[in-house]
Design a protein around this motif. Sequence first.
Motif, PDB file in Angstrom:
ATOM      1  N   LYS A 101       0.832  -1.201   0.000  1.00  0.00           N
ATOM      2  CA  LYS A 101       0.000   0.000   0.000  1.00  0.00           C
ATOM      3  C   LYS A 101       0.869   1.254   0.000  1.00  0.00           C
ATOM      4  O   LYS A 101       0.582   2.236  -0.686  1.00  0.00           O
ATOM      5  CB  LYS A 101      -0.929  -0.003   1.215  1.00  0.00           C
ATOM      6  N   GLY A 102       1.960   1.224   0.762  1.00  0.00           N
ATOM      7  CA  GLY A 102       2.881   2.358   0.777  1.00  0.00           C
ATOM      8  C   GLY A 102       3.478   2.597  -0.596  1.00  0.00           C
ATOM      9  O   GLY A 102       3.573   3.742  -1.060  1.00  0.00           O
ATOM     10  N   CYS A 103       3.887   1.524  -1.268  1.00  0.00           N
ATOM     11  CA  CYS A 103       4.420   1.651  -2.626  1.00  0.00           C
ATOM     12  C   CYS A 103       3.373   2.247  -3.556  1.00  0.00           C
ATOM     13  O   CYS A 103       3.660   3.141  -4.356  1.00  0.00           O
ATOM     14  CB  CYS A 103       4.860   0.283  -3.145  1.00  0.00           C
ATOM     15  N   SER A 104       2.146   1.749  -3.457  1.00  0.00           N
ATOM     16  CA  SER A 104       1.063   2.235  -4.306  1.00  0.00           C
ATOM     17  C   SER A 104       0.797   3.714  -4.087  1.00  0.00           C
ATOM     18  O   SER A 104       0.636   4.483  -5.039  1.00  0.00           O
ATOM     19  CB  SER A 104      -0.206   1.426  -4.027  1.00  0.00           C
ATOM     20  N   ASP A 105       0.770   4.137  -2.831  1.00  0.00           N
ATOM     21  CA  ASP A 105       0.495   5.542  -2.521  1.00  0.00           C
ATOM     22  C   ASP A 105       1.607   6.469  -3.002  1.00  0.00           C
ATOM     23  O   ASP A 105       1.374   7.655  -3.248  1.00  0.00           O
ATOM     24  CB  ASP A 105       0.284   5.718  -1.016  1.00  0.00           C
ATOM     25  N   LEU A 106       2.806   5.931  -3.120  1.00  0.00           N
ATOM     26  CA  LEU A 106       3.922   6.729  -3.625  1.00  0.00           C
ATOM     27  C   LEU A 106       4.054   6.657  -5.143  1.00  0.00           C
ATOM     28  O   LEU A 106       4.864   7.363  -5.734  1.00  0.00           O
ATOM     29  CB  LEU A 106       5.235   6.257  -2.993  1.00  0.00           C
ATOM     30  N   GLY A 107       3.269   5.785  -5.758  1.00  0.00           N
ATOM     31  CA  GLY A 107       3.318   5.650  -7.208  1.00  0.00           C
ATOM     32  C   GLY A 107       4.459   4.775  -7.692  1.00  0.00           C
ATOM     33  O   GLY A 107       4.878   4.880  -8.857  1.00  0.00           O
ATOM     34  N   ILE A 108       4.961   3.904  -6.820  1.00  0.00           N
ATOM     35  CA  ILE A 108       6.031   2.988  -7.203  1.00  0.00           C
ATOM     36  C   ILE A 108       5.409   1.709  -7.751  1.00  0.00           C
ATOM     37  O   ILE A 108       4.513   1.130  -7.134  1.00  0.00           O
ATOM     38  CB  ILE A 108       6.936   2.659  -5.999  1.00  0.00           C
ATOM     39  N   ALA A 109       5.881   1.274  -8.879  1.00  0.00           N
ATOM     40  CA  ALA A 109       5.325   0.075  -9.504  1.00  0.00           C
ATOM     41  C   ALA A 109       5.468  -1.140  -8.592  1.00  0.00           C
ATOM     42  O   ALA A 109       6.476  -1.292  -7.894  1.00  0.00           O
ATOM     43  CB  ALA A 109       6.032  -0.197 -10.835  1.00  0.00           C
ATOM     44  N   LYS A 110       4.464  -1.994  -8.618  1.00  0.00           N
ATOM     45  CA  LYS A 110       4.483  -3.194  -7.778  1.00  0.00           C
ATOM     46  C   LYS A 110       5.683  -4.070  -8.103  1.00  0.00           C
ATOM     47  O   LYS A 110       6.237  -4.745  -7.219  1.00  0.00           O
ATOM     48  CB  LYS A 110       3.183  -3.979  -7.966  1.00  0.00           C
ATOM     49  N   SER A 111       6.115  -4.053  -9.352  1.00  0.00           N
ATOM     50  CA  SER A 111       7.272  -4.851  -9.756  1.00  0.00           C
ATOM     51  C   SER A 111       8.564  -4.358  -9.119  1.00  0.00           C
ATOM     52  O   SER A 111       9.577  -5.062  -9.112  1.00  0.00           O
ATOM     53  CB  SER A 111       7.416  -4.833 -11.280  1.00  0.00           C
ATOM     54  N   LYS A 112       8.547  -3.126  -8.578  1.00  0.00           N
ATOM     55  CA  LYS A 112       9.718  -2.556  -7.927  1.00  0.00           C
ATOM     56  C   LYS A 112       9.600  -2.617  -6.402  1.00  0.00           C
ATOM     57  O   LYS A 112      10.377  -1.978  -5.686  1.00  0.00           O
ATOM     58  CB  LYS A 112       9.899  -1.090  -8.358  1.00  0.00           C
ATOM     59  N   CYS A 113       8.624  -3.369  -5.941  1.00  0.00           N
ATOM     60  CA  CYS A 113       8.396  -3.506  -4.500  1.00  0.00           C
ATOM     61  C   CYS A 113       8.266  -4.993  -4.175  1.00  0.00           C
ATOM     62  O   CYS A 113       7.204  -5.591  -4.365  1.00  0.00           O
ATOM     63  CB  CYS A 113       7.145  -2.762  -4.061  1.00  0.00           C
TER      64      CYS A 113
END
Length: 381
Positions: A101-113
């Motif tokens: 969720k933190g990655c999503s809120d920052l706009g970081i692709a799921k593939s990079k998390c």
Amino acid sequence: MMRTRRSRTVAAATAVLLSLAAAGCSKSGGGSSTSAGSDPSSAPAPVALAGSVTFNQTNLAKLDAALKSALAGKDLSKVDIAMVVNVAADYWKAGQVGFLKGCSDLGIAKSKCTYFAPPNGKLTEQNSELETLRSQGVTGYSISAIDPTSAAGTIHTDVQKGIGVLAIDSPLPGTDAASLYLGTPNYTAGFQAGTAMKQVLGGKGKVAILVGSLTASNATQRIAGFEAALKGTKITVAQKVNDNLQASTATSDAETILANNPDVTGLYGVYSYDGPALAQAVTSAGKTASVHIVSDDSDAQTLKFIQSGVISGTVVQMPYQQGYTGAYLLAAEKVLGKARTMALVKPYLEKDGSTLSSGVGLVTKSDLSAYQSLETKLGIS
């Protein structure tokens, strides 16, 4: 073994937390019949536990907002982060949800998390994953190290290469990741568990401690806090047993302890799977009325045993926040640099200057419904 943002989800969760903190919570000890040949009159009288949920949600929401503001307009395309935990336990599902969720809120692709939990809690599994992450160009990772001592060299090498390393769940003293720890103040959590045990045992009895590691910082600090809370009472710690991150081992160890030590009236399970493991052992022995369990964390099975009264209380933390704020910190360190990131973090640290608390609380039977509602609002269950 073993915890936001200004969005509607966290606003709702914060409201729940505030209402929980304001509510008075109590619980009468539950139980079933004792084992054949035991003396029910010798069992400690049930004592009401005062539950509380006092997570550090408000401060972390402010920090997350500050980090997000500092990252606004910055290029996050090169951020590639991971969350590496110590075992594949239910406890960490909340951390995984928070991290993604933190990655999503920052706009970081799921593939990079990347989220990784060692299937068997083995050091070799954790080390292998770290090697894979390095080969894939990870820019930073949070870690609950299985063996902090053996991790020191690896962490030093990674930090020297510019990879950010964040300690979660268990601090990493003596390593290059010692300057910041995101998680529960473990001594405080252990002290709360000890206080709960002192209440349910009426200040006297013998207890055994079962844990997945006798060397990990989170374990040693929790045990130290637990024992400190018992000082001045007639409660003694009979044994401390290492179950090596195996729930089945914890159950068999507890069964052995109960069979060989009929005067043990309390069990403290330190890692997330220990609570259910000990509850199974006590139930099998027919001693749910005479042996009281205090556990850590909120696995689904732990909460079921809270509901039935087999576990008197469980000390809970916020792995969700360790995942969520952890993603923000790793992204910020890569984009803003460590010095600027730490400047933003500094106002929210504990007195030790390195702990960023994800909060600690105690769930008893009377708190259970409200706590489960909080988990649902966060998307954990």
